[in-house]
Design a protein around this motif. Structure first.
Motif, PDB file in Angstrom:
ATOM      1  N   CYS A   1       0.847  -1.189   0.000  1.00 46.98           N
ATOM      2  CA  CYS A   1       0.000   0.000   0.000  1.00 46.98           C
ATOM      3  C   CYS A   1       0.889   1.248   0.000  1.00 46.98           C
ATOM      4  N   THR A   2       0.686   2.094  -0.990  1.00 50.69           N
ATOM      5  CA  THR A   2       1.487   3.326  -1.093  1.00 50.69           C
ATOM      6  C   THR A   2       0.689   4.565  -0.715  1.00 50.69           C
ATOM      7  N   LYS A   3      -0.622   4.390  -0.538  1.00 51.52           N
ATOM      8  CA  LYS A   3      -1.480   5.519  -0.198  1.00 51.52           C
ATOM      9  C   LYS A   3      -2.578   5.049   0.745  1.00 51.52           C
ATOM     10  N   ASN A   4      -2.734   5.734   1.878  1.00 56.67           N
ATOM     11  CA  ASN A   4      -3.761   5.341   2.834  1.00 56.67           C
ATOM     12  C   ASN A   4      -5.130   5.265   2.162  1.00 56.67           C
TER      13      ASN A   4
ATOM     14  N   GLN B   1      -6.977   0.585   4.618  1.00 57.49           N
ATOM     15  CA  GLN B   1      -5.602   0.145   4.391  1.00 57.49           C
ATOM     16  C   GLN B   1      -4.652   1.275   4.771  1.00 57.49           C
ATOM     17  N   LYS B   2      -3.584   0.902   5.492  1.00 57.59           N
ATOM     18  CA  LYS B   2      -2.580   1.888   5.889  1.00 57.59           C
ATOM     19  C   LYS B   2      -1.345   1.776   5.011  1.00 57.59           C
ATOM     20  N   LYS B   3      -0.734   2.886   4.737  1.00 57.96           N
ATOM     21  CA  LYS B   3       0.477   2.931   3.930  1.00 57.96           C
ATOM     22  C   LYS B   3       1.532   1.990   4.509  1.00 57.96           C
TER      23      LYS B   3
ATOM     24  N   ALA C   1       1.240  -1.358   4.368  1.00 54.74           N
ATOM     25  CA  ALA C   1       0.645  -2.682   4.547  1.00 54.74           C
ATOM     26  C   ALA C   1       0.702  -3.464   3.235  1.00 54.74           C
ATOM     27  N   VAL C   2       0.688  -4.803   3.351  1.00 59.42           N
ATOM     28  CA  VAL C   2       0.669  -5.649   2.153  1.00 59.42           C
ATOM     29  C   VAL C   2      -0.771  -5.727   1.641  1.00 59.42           C
ATOM     30  N   LEU C   3      -0.975  -5.263   0.433  1.00 61.38           N
ATOM     31  CA  LEU C   3      -2.305  -5.296  -0.176  1.00 61.38           C
ATOM     32  C   LEU C   3      -2.603  -6.656  -0.796  1.00 61.38           C
ATOM     33  N   ILE C   4      -1.656  -7.160  -1.568  1.00 62.41           N
ATOM     34  CA  ILE C   4      -1.844  -8.414  -2.295  1.00 62.41           C
ATOM     35  C   ILE C   4      -0.568  -9.238  -2.152  1.00 62.41           C
ATOM     36  N   GLN C   5      -0.722 -10.481  -1.716  1.00 61.12           N
ATOM     37  CA  GLN C   5       0.441 -11.340  -1.489  1.00 61.12           C
ATOM     38  C   GLN C   5       0.962 -11.933  -2.800  1.00 61.12           C
ATOM     39  N   LYS C   6       2.225 -12.290  -2.798  1.00 57.58           N
ATOM     40  CA  LYS C   6       2.802 -13.028  -3.913  1.00 57.58           C
ATOM     41  C   LYS C   6       2.036 -14.337  -4.104  1.00 57.58           C
ATOM     42  N   GLY C   7       1.797 -14.716  -5.350  1.00 54.61           N
ATOM     43  CA  GLY C   7       1.119 -15.972  -5.639  1.00 54.61           C
ATOM     44  C   GLY C   7      -0.382 -15.853  -5.752  1.00 54.61           C
ATOM     45  N   VAL C   8      -0.921 -14.647  -5.594  1.00 56.98           N
ATOM     46  CA  VAL C   8      -2.367 -14.442  -5.697  1.00 56.98           C
ATOM     47  C   VAL C   8      -2.740 -14.196  -7.158  1.00 56.98           C
TER      48      VAL C   8
ATOM     49  N   ALA D   1      -9.442  -3.214  -9.042  1.00 54.80           N
ATOM     50  CA  ALA D   1     -10.024  -2.023  -8.421  1.00 54.80           C
ATOM     51  C   ALA D   1      -9.097  -1.462  -7.340  1.00 54.80           C
ATOM     52  N   MET D   2      -8.542  -2.351  -6.503  1.00 58.33           N
ATOM     53  CA  MET D   2      -7.646  -1.917  -5.437  1.00 58.33           C
ATOM     54  C   MET D   2      -6.372  -1.293  -6.010  1.00 58.33           C
ATOM     55  N   LEU D   3      -5.812  -1.926  -7.030  1.00 57.58           N
ATOM     56  CA  LEU D   3      -4.598  -1.391  -7.645  1.00 57.58           C
ATOM     57  C   LEU D   3      -4.859  -0.017  -8.255  1.00 57.58           C
ATOM     58  N   SER D   4      -6.017   0.131  -8.879  1.00 57.87           N
ATOM     59  CA  SER D   4      -6.385   1.428  -9.455  1.00 57.87           C
ATOM     60  C   SER D   4      -6.502   2.480  -8.367  1.00 57.87           C
ATOM     61  N   ALA D   5      -7.089   2.089  -7.223  1.00 55.58           N
ATOM     62  CA  ALA D   5      -7.261   3.027  -6.110  1.00 55.58           C
ATOM     63  C   ALA D   5      -5.926   3.457  -5.516  1.00 55.58           C
ATOM     64  N   GLN D   6      -4.880   2.690  -5.797  1.00 59.06           N
ATOM     65  CA  GLN D   6      -3.544   3.029  -5.323  1.00 59.06           C
ATOM     66  C   GLN D   6      -2.739   3.809  -6.354  1.00 59.06           C
ATOM     67  N   GLY D   7      -3.305   3.982  -7.530  1.00 60.73           N
ATOM     68  CA  GLY D   7      -2.559   4.657  -8.580  1.00 60.73           C
ATOM     69  C   GLY D   7      -1.454   3.797  -9.161  1.00 60.73           C
ATOM     70  N   ILE D   8      -1.595   2.473  -9.016  1.00 61.52           N
ATOM     71  CA  ILE D   8      -0.587   1.551  -9.536  1.00 61.52           C
ATOM     72  C   ILE D   8      -0.916   1.240 -10.996  1.00 61.52           C
TER      73      ILE D   8
END
Length: 395
Positions: free
Chosen positions: A41-44, A137-139, A141-148, A156-163
């Protein structure tokens, strides 16, 4: 000696090596791909305190009665704290809440209001409808684990992070080949003595459904020298999937062609109907899965064996197809002494067996009539009405 189904699946999975390479793709191309590393997570979320609904923002205290509305805050507005005694803001959903407010009263929960003041009810909970910065989500924190495996919610979550780009596992290079000089491709003319090649296209569609791309090499020649040459051209693939040409009594050009390229067999034969002739091994760095030639047998064994193997190759934790429990609707029989793949239709918690479990492995129509699969044990001979069954939903 034939392996039992679950022994065969375990033996196959033990041969699978997860892909070691990764690639970075734009966000719009990562649906269905597997994360190569954790995403942080790069943005709260949310990135600022905001209102969860339309209403009035105020500083909580007991026994509030009537508050004056001093400003209206819309989404996108940034308002400096300006509340005095017995004052509040009118605020809209998603708007940033100034630091001098900590609770939201919905419009519909007010006893009355107009453009200048609002009358409060007696009972209000502090922090109501107030979304705190970083509460989701706090800056760091792990949003998505490896292997998912990435699904639309992840996008949607990645978009919300600007990734905009994501590191994902490379997918294995997969090639499919059929056997039989009697086969014709769907675009060719076919006489009564010839059949259309459905296995390659069924397997390709099945794997595409799980996000895997494949190449089709064509039909392995029913000639020893030509089969060796044909298979030799496929040694640069990670996974080779064949169908047909591996049953006892058939001209064994598939096995001979593989042996010419240092094929090491893990097993040949599963105590399973349909699927007994299935063969698995490695040819150099290529994993080889040889499926039966009968269309239903090829399709179901590709579903139960090939798909889990490919999922494991991505390093995902979804190597096994999930089961659900259903109540058996109609009594049916199994032969016993072997496992059987029993087709059925699942609806409203019940499993209705297809055609009383009486159909051939060369048929396709029962697949069209079914959406679920039950794998019987070797000691199963009778399945009674109401018996709970662990079933797998078909794609």
């Amino acid at each position: 000696m034939n392996l039992e189904f679950y022994e065969a699946r375990e033996a196959l999975l033990n041969l699978v090596k997860p892909q070691e390479m990764s690639t970075t793709l734009p966000l719009e191309n990562v649906l269905g791909r597997v994360c190569a590393k954790p995403i942080i997570c790069t943005k709260n979320l949310p990135s600022y305190d905001n209102a969860a609904l339309d209403g009035f923002a105020f500083s909580y205290k007991e026994n509030l009665d009537k508050l004056k509305i001093v400003a209206t805050i819309y989404a996108g507005d940034v308002i400096e704290p300006s509340l005095g005694e017995n004052e509040c803001y009118k605020i809209m959903t998603g708007a940033k809440v100034p630091q001098d407010a900590d609770t939201i009263l919905a419009f519909e929960d007010a006893l009355s209001y107009n453009d200048s003041e609002v009358v409060f009810p007696k009972h209000i909970k502090k922090g109501n409808a107030f979304r705190f910065k970083g509460e989701e989500q706090k800056k760091g924190a792990v949003l998505i684990q490896k292997g998912v495996k990435l699904n639309p919610a992840h996008i949607a979550m990645l978009s919300a992070q600007g990734i905009t780009h994501v590191s994902v596992q490379t997918t294995p290079r997969i090639v499919i080949a059929s056997t039989g000089d009697e086969l014709k491709e769907p675009w060719e003319d076919s006489s009564e003595d010839e059949i259309y090649n459905c296995n390659a296209y069924a397997i390709e569609a099945l794997l595409n459904n799980y996000g895997f791309k494949t190449d089709y090499a064509g039909v392995i020649p029913d000639n020893l020298e030509k089969s060796k040459e044909f298979i030799g051209k496929l040694c640069n693939y990670d996974i080779l999937i064949t169908s047909g040409g591996i049953s006892m009594g058939e001209a064994d050009f598939v096995k001979a062609g593989l042996d010419a390229h240092n094929f090491k067999m893990a097993f040949h034969g599963i105590n399973l109907k349909p699927g007994r002739p299935t063969m698995v091994g490695v040819m150099g760095k290529t994993l080889v899965i040889s499926l039966p030639g009968n269309p239903m047998a090829a399709y179901l064994n590709a579903f139960l064996l090939v798909v889990p193997a490919l999922l494991k190759s991505l390093g995902t934790n979804l190597s096994f197809l999930p089961t659900i429990t259903a109540s058996n609707e109609t009594v049916f029989r199994c032969k016993g002494g072997r496992s059987e793949l029993v087709l059925g239709f699942y609806e409203n918690g019940k499993f209705q067996v297809t055609r009383d479990n009486k159909y051939g492995s060369g048929m396709l129509t029962p697949l069209l009539e079914s959406n679920a699969l039950f794998i019987s044990t070797t000691d199963t001979t009778l399945v009674n009405t109401g018996e709970p069954l662990d079933i797998i939903l078909l794609p």
